[in-house]
Design a protein around this motif. Sequence first.
Motif, PDB file in Angstrom:
ATOM      1  N   ARG A   1      35.175  43.530  39.847  1.00 34.53           N
ATOM      2  CA  ARG A   1      34.927  42.240  40.897  1.00 34.53           C
ATOM      3  C   ARG A   1      35.828  42.110  41.276  1.00 34.53           C
ATOM      4  O   ARG A   1      36.141  41.210  42.101  1.00 34.53           O
ATOM      5  CB  ARG A   1      34.503  41.776  39.273  1.00 34.53           C
ATOM      6  CG  ARG A   1      34.399  40.435  39.348  1.00 34.53           C
ATOM      7  CD  ARG A   1      33.139  39.574  40.819  1.00 34.53           C
ATOM      8  NE  ARG A   1      32.879  38.099  40.546  1.00 34.53           N
ATOM      9  CZ  ARG A   1      32.806  37.647  39.873  1.00 34.53           C
ATOM     10  NH1 ARG A   1      31.892  38.015  38.783  1.00 34.53           N
ATOM     11  NH2 ARG A   1      32.596  36.286  40.083  1.00 34.53           N
ATOM     12  N   SER A   2      36.910  42.239  40.539  1.00 34.82           N
ATOM     13  CA  SER A   2      38.572  41.606  40.714  1.00 34.82           C
ATOM     14  C   SER A   2      38.762  42.057  42.247  1.00 34.82           C
ATOM     15  O   SER A   2      39.356  41.104  43.189  1.00 34.82           O
ATOM     16  CB  SER A   2      40.071  41.692  40.359  1.00 34.82           C
ATOM     17  OG  SER A   2      39.256  41.357  38.521  1.00 34.82           O
TER      18      SER A   2
ATOM     19  N   ASP B   1      36.411  40.171  44.458  1.00 35.94           N
ATOM     20  CA  ASP B   1      36.772  39.308  45.073  1.00 35.94           C
ATOM     21  C   ASP B   1      38.614  38.304  45.220  1.00 35.94           C
ATOM     22  O   ASP B   1      38.640  38.006  45.891  1.00 35.94           O
ATOM     23  CB  ASP B   1      36.671  38.626  43.363  1.00 35.94           C
ATOM     24  CG  ASP B   1      35.401  38.300  42.972  1.00 35.94           C
ATOM     25  OD1 ASP B   1      34.616  38.691  44.362  1.00 35.94           O
ATOM     26  OD2 ASP B   1      35.642  37.850  41.948  1.00 35.94           O
ATOM     27  N   SER B   2      39.181  39.543  45.917  1.00 38.17           N
ATOM     28  CA  SER B   2      40.646  39.405  46.604  1.00 38.17           C
ATOM     29  C   SER B   2      40.635  40.318  47.859  1.00 38.17           C
ATOM     30  O   SER B   2      40.330  39.492  48.366  1.00 38.17           O
ATOM     31  CB  SER B   2      41.689  40.438  45.878  1.00 38.17           C
ATOM     32  OG  SER B   2      40.919  41.441  45.447  1.00 38.17           O
TER      33      SER B   2
ATOM     34  N   VAL C   1      37.745  40.009  50.729  1.00 33.56           N
ATOM     35  CA  VAL C   1      37.709  39.283  51.258  1.00 33.56           C
ATOM     36  C   VAL C   1      38.734  38.332  51.981  1.00 33.56           C
ATOM     37  O   VAL C   1      38.215  37.748  52.783  1.00 33.56           O
ATOM     38  CB  VAL C   1      37.057  37.598  50.300  1.00 33.56           C
ATOM     39  CG1 VAL C   1      34.986  38.064  49.578  1.00 33.56           C
ATOM     40  CG2 VAL C   1      38.004  37.780  49.157  1.00 33.56           C
TER      41      VAL C   1
ATOM     42  N   PHE D   1      35.093  30.909  51.084  1.00 31.27           N
ATOM     43  CA  PHE D   1      34.752  31.873  51.066  1.00 31.27           C
ATOM     44  C   PHE D   1      36.090  32.185  50.603  1.00 31.27           C
ATOM     45  O   PHE D   1      36.373  32.580  49.601  1.00 31.27           O
ATOM     46  CB  PHE D   1      33.438  32.163  51.599  1.00 31.27           C
ATOM     47  CG  PHE D   1      33.287  32.625  50.602  1.00 31.27           C
ATOM     48  CD1 PHE D   1      32.257  32.635  48.947  1.00 31.27           C
ATOM     49  CD2 PHE D   1      32.877  34.587  50.473  1.00 31.27           C
ATOM     50  CE1 PHE D   1      32.058  34.186  48.730  1.00 31.27           C
ATOM     51  CE2 PHE D   1      32.796  35.796  50.314  1.00 31.27           C
ATOM     52  CZ  PHE D   1      32.796  34.874  48.828  1.00 31.27           C
TER      53      PHE D   1
ATOM     54  N   LEU E   1      37.701  31.800  46.687  1.00 25.59           N
ATOM     55  CA  LEU E   1      37.650  33.196  45.701  1.00 25.59           C
ATOM     56  C   LEU E   1      38.350  33.839  45.193  1.00 25.59           C
ATOM     57  O   LEU E   1      38.328  33.659  43.783  1.00 25.59           O
ATOM     58  CB  LEU E   1      36.670  34.100  46.400  1.00 25.59           C
ATOM     59  CG  LEU E   1      35.623  35.383  45.918  1.00 25.59           C
ATOM     60  CD1 LEU E   1      34.762  34.439  44.707  1.00 25.59           C
ATOM     61  CD2 LEU E   1      34.799  36.304  46.318  1.00 25.59           C
ATOM     62  N   PRO E   2      39.532  34.218  46.213  1.00 29.32           N
ATOM     63  CA  PRO E   2      40.768  34.505  45.317  1.00 29.32           C
ATOM     64  C   PRO E   2      41.524  33.710  43.742  1.00 29.32           C
ATOM     65  O   PRO E   2      42.395  34.002  42.793  1.00 29.32           O
ATOM     66  CB  PRO E   2      41.528  35.299  45.597  1.00 29.32           C
ATOM     67  CG  PRO E   2      40.822  35.213  47.605  1.00 29.32           C
ATOM     68  CD  PRO E   2      40.059  34.035  47.528  1.00 29.32           C
TER      69      PRO E   2
ATOM     70  N   ILE F   1      40.060  31.056  43.114  1.00 30.16           N
ATOM     71  CA  ILE F   1      38.654  30.875  41.763  1.00 30.16           C
ATOM     72  C   ILE F   1      38.479  32.036  40.407  1.00 30.16           C
ATOM     73  O   ILE F   1      39.344  31.523  39.868  1.00 30.16           O
ATOM     74  CB  ILE F   1      37.347  30.133  42.036  1.00 30.16           C
ATOM     75  CG1 ILE F   1      37.449  28.923  42.908  1.00 30.16           C
ATOM     76  CG2 ILE F   1      36.330  30.722  41.267  1.00 30.16           C
ATOM     77  CD1 ILE F   1      35.831  29.139  43.843  1.00 30.16           C
ATOM     78  N   THR F   2      39.285  33.622  41.341  1.00 31.25           N
ATOM     79  CA  THR F   2      39.448  34.153  40.288  1.00 31.25           C
ATOM     80  C   THR F   2      40.097  34.628  39.432  1.00 31.25           C
ATOM     81  O   THR F   2      40.255  34.424  38.216  1.00 31.25           O
ATOM     82  CB  THR F   2      39.298  35.012  41.393  1.00 31.25           C
ATOM     83  OG1 THR F   2      37.914  35.123  41.750  1.00 31.25           O
ATOM     84  CG2 THR F   2      39.455  36.580  39.877  1.00 31.25           C
TER      85      THR F   2
END
Length: 239
Positions: free
Chosen positions: A173-174, A177-178, A181, A212, A216-217, A219-220
Amino acid sequence: MSHPLLKELILHFQMPWYVLIPPILVLILAMFRVSILLNLGIGIVLGTLFAVTLQGDSWLSVLRSLWLGYDFQVNGQVLLHGGGIWPMFNEVLLIVAAGALNGVMEESGMLHTILDSLLQRIRSKSGLIGVTVLLSISMSLLACNQSLSVIVPGRTLRSTFEKLGVPLRYLVRSLADSGVVVSPLIPWNLHGILCSTAMGIPTLVYFPYAFFLWGLPIITLLLAFRPRRCPSNDVGMSN
């Protein structure tokens, strides 16, 4: 009133409904996950046939457009311009150079050596996720390749995740999300080059609107360092 460009297109080109077949077919083949080379090849062949048979272009002019790009001019004014292999030659050279750099970094193992000392200091899940996000983004910046932003951190950090008892889904997931993207936002990254070339817009121009991709990073990281109780299956880890 119709748009002036649309008027000129109607005046200069035959535009029956079936001219939409090539782009629609390309979209349909993409939905069915047909190979991108085969998909685009079919689109190019159909577009060429339509240009020659329907629009009356010569084979030589079509080949010239494929190589140099197409210009639609009216009274000496260029209304449409784009495409062509030659205008993308600089991007192709950059892709080749980036691929060579990726090979050197992957085969030499230089990043593994640098990261060993850092990974030994990580003791929490939050810190591990933070390092994963930053490392993946750093790989997108340095390696110019989206794939390496997943492969190198994934291989390097997997043993650390297992050692600290953090489920590997956090690693996956990490990474997703980094670096994955963020790649289209980096001008010298292969993904950024392709997106910028396809849209005809510099990466720094569309950067602020790609919420987005850069959000996203962030928010992660915020969620990773948010104080909360870990699920029962996250063995022995604290934030």
